[in-house]
Motif scaffolding. Structure first.
Motif, short mmCIF file in Angstrom:
data_model
loop_
_atom_site.label_atom_id
_atom_site.label_comp_id
_atom_site.label_asym_id
_atom_site.label_seq_id
_atom_site.Cartn_x
_atom_site.Cartn_y
_atom_site.Cartn_z
N SER A 95 0.62 -1.34 -0.02
CA SER A 95 -0.01 0.10 -0.08
C SER A 95 0.95 1.42 0.04
CB SER A 95 -1.08 -0.02 1.19
OG SER A 95 -0.22 0.09 2.47
N ALA B 61 -3.34 1.51 -9.27
CA ALA B 61 -3.65 0.16 -9.42
C ALA B 61 -3.36 -0.92 -8.45
CB ALA B 61 -2.84 -0.31 -10.77
N VAL B 62 -2.27 -0.60 -7.92
CA VAL B 62 -1.54 -1.36 -6.61
C VAL B 62 -2.61 -0.83 -5.45
CG1 VAL B 62 0.10 -1.47 -4.85
CG2 VAL B 62 0.90 -1.12 -7.40
N GLU B 63 -3.06 0.16 -5.22
CA GLU B 63 -3.80 0.69 -4.19
C GLU B 63 -5.24 -0.11 -4.31
OE1 GLU B 63 -6.24 4.71 -2.28
OE2 GLU B 63 -4.70 4.77 -3.94
N THR B 64 -5.58 -0.08 -5.67
CA THR B 64 -6.74 -0.81 -5.83
C THR B 64 -6.92 -2.41 -5.40
OG1 THR B 64 -7.74 0.89 -7.50
CG2 THR B 64 -8.80 -1.35 -7.47
N THR B 65 -5.53 -2.94 -5.88
CA THR B 65 -5.43 -4.25 -5.68
C THR B 65 -5.26 -4.71 -4.29
OG1 THR B 65 -4.33 -4.54 -7.99
CG2 THR B 65 -3.98 -6.21 -6.31
N VAL B 66 -4.72 -3.81 -3.65
CA VAL B 66 -4.59 -4.07 -2.26
C VAL B 66 -5.73 -4.24 -1.38
CG1 VAL B 66 -3.63 -3.42 0.08
CG2 VAL B 66 -2.38 -3.30 -1.87
N LYS B 67 -6.91 -3.62 -1.81
CA LYS B 67 -8.21 -3.73 -1.15
C LYS B 67 -8.91 -4.96 -1.40
CE LYS B 67 -9.45 0.92 -2.24
NZ LYS B 67 -10.48 2.15 -3.00
N TYR B 68 -8.43 -5.92 -2.23
CA TYR B 68 -8.72 -7.32 -2.43
C TYR B 68 -8.01 -8.49 -1.63
CZ TYR B 68 -12.15 -5.33 -5.63
OH TYR B 68 -13.11 -4.58 -6.33
N PHE B 69 -6.98 -7.97 -0.97
CA PHE B 69 -6.38 -8.90 -0.12
C PHE B 69 -6.84 -9.19 1.06
CE2 PHE B 69 -1.62 -8.93 -1.44
CZ PHE B 69 -1.80 -8.38 -2.56
N THR C 290 -14.77 -11.95 -1.64
CA THR C 290 -13.41 -12.24 -1.81
C THR C 290 -12.85 -13.10 -0.69
OG1 THR C 290 -13.36 -9.98 -2.74
CG2 THR C 290 -11.40 -10.81 -1.77
N TRP D 250 -10.62 -16.36 -1.47
CA TRP D 250 -9.28 -16.56 -1.05
C TRP D 250 -9.27 -18.02 -0.48
CZ3 TRP D 250 -4.67 -14.57 -2.13
CH2 TRP D 250 -4.65 -13.34 -2.65
#
Length: 252
Positions: free
Chosen positions: A191, A197-205, A231, A235
């Motif tokens: 983060s 793009a990274v910020e958006t992806t991290v939300k789905y961790f 989500t 996982w």
């Protein structure tokens, strides 16, 4: 010799879970943390945290109990490899997969029930002190039960990921390290990278998705609660499915 049945496998895994001292220690510790922190938050509330969602405020201790449940999930699977008991379990069930799936199903049912009941008790107890303040709520108020249940669901699904990691790595220390590193720390590190793009992806961790759950109002800068629940479920399903494939292919 009696025929091997799904009911027999489930009964065996249920018995193993409750005869382990670690089960009682981790569950009681997790419950005590949530209840103690909830009571402390309620008893010391002076209006300074009015902007925090009441359920999030009351259940702040779940951030600590999450580790207890994750450790228990890992012990349920990796713990058998460390003791050697897994050889007997798989010898009794040559198809192997029902053992892992029974462990996951029983653990999920126990974890959700314990978490939900703990959340209910903590909420109701904290309301003794929060009555008459801007955080006064009742179970019949809109969204309260849903928030308490979604908090329990998020903890359960995170713990299932830990259980799957235990089955994958077959090592208690290794799985704990992987859970803490990959699930809790890695997203925080990513983060810091200044790309949308990274910020958006991290939300789905997993941990970030779990942060979307357990509140009456939607948490700012998070994915929708329904999406977050899906989500987390995906996982946990992916990790357990991967563990299932390797369980069939690897030697004990």
């Amino acid at each position: 010799m009696s025929a091997l049945t799904a009911k027999g496998i489930v009964r065996s895994e249920w018995h193993k879970l409750w005869t382990l001292r670690s089960t009682w220690i981790t569950l009681l510790t997790g419950c005590a943390l949530v209840l103690t922190v909830g009571i402390t938050m309620g008893a010391t509330y002076d209006g300074d945290d009015a902007e925090i969602d009441t359920i999030v405020f009351t259940l702040f201790g779940t951030q600590l109990s999450q580790i207890c449940l994750a450790v228990l999930g890992i012990l349920v699977t990796a713990g058998e490899y460390s003791t050697g008991l897994i050889r007997a379990s798989l010898a009794a069930v040559p198809s192997r997969l029902p053992v892992l799936w029974s462990k996951a199903g029983i653990f999920a049912a126990v974890a959700f029930t314990v978490c939900f009941v703990t959340n209910l008790v903590t909420f109701l107890t904290a309301q003794i002190w929060l009555s008459g303040t801007d955080k006064e709520l009742s179970l019949t108020d809109s969204g309260v039960l849903g928030a308490l249940a979604s908090s329990a669901a998020s903890l359960t699904l995170l713990s299932l990921i830990a259980l799957g990691l235990g089955a994958l790595l077959r090592s208690v220390p290794g799985a704990i390290g992987a859970f803490v590193g990959a699930v809790l720390i890695l997203p925080e590190v990513l983060s810091m990278i200044p790309f949308s793009a990274v910020e958006t992806t991290v939300k789905y961790f997993p941990a970030q998705a779990a942060g979307s759950l357990g509140s009456i109002d939607r948490v700012e800068n998070t994915i929708a609660p329904g999406t977050a629940l899906l989500t987390l479920a995906l996982w946990s399903a992916v990790v357990i499915a991967t563990a299932s494939v390797l369980l069939k292919r690897r030697d004990v």
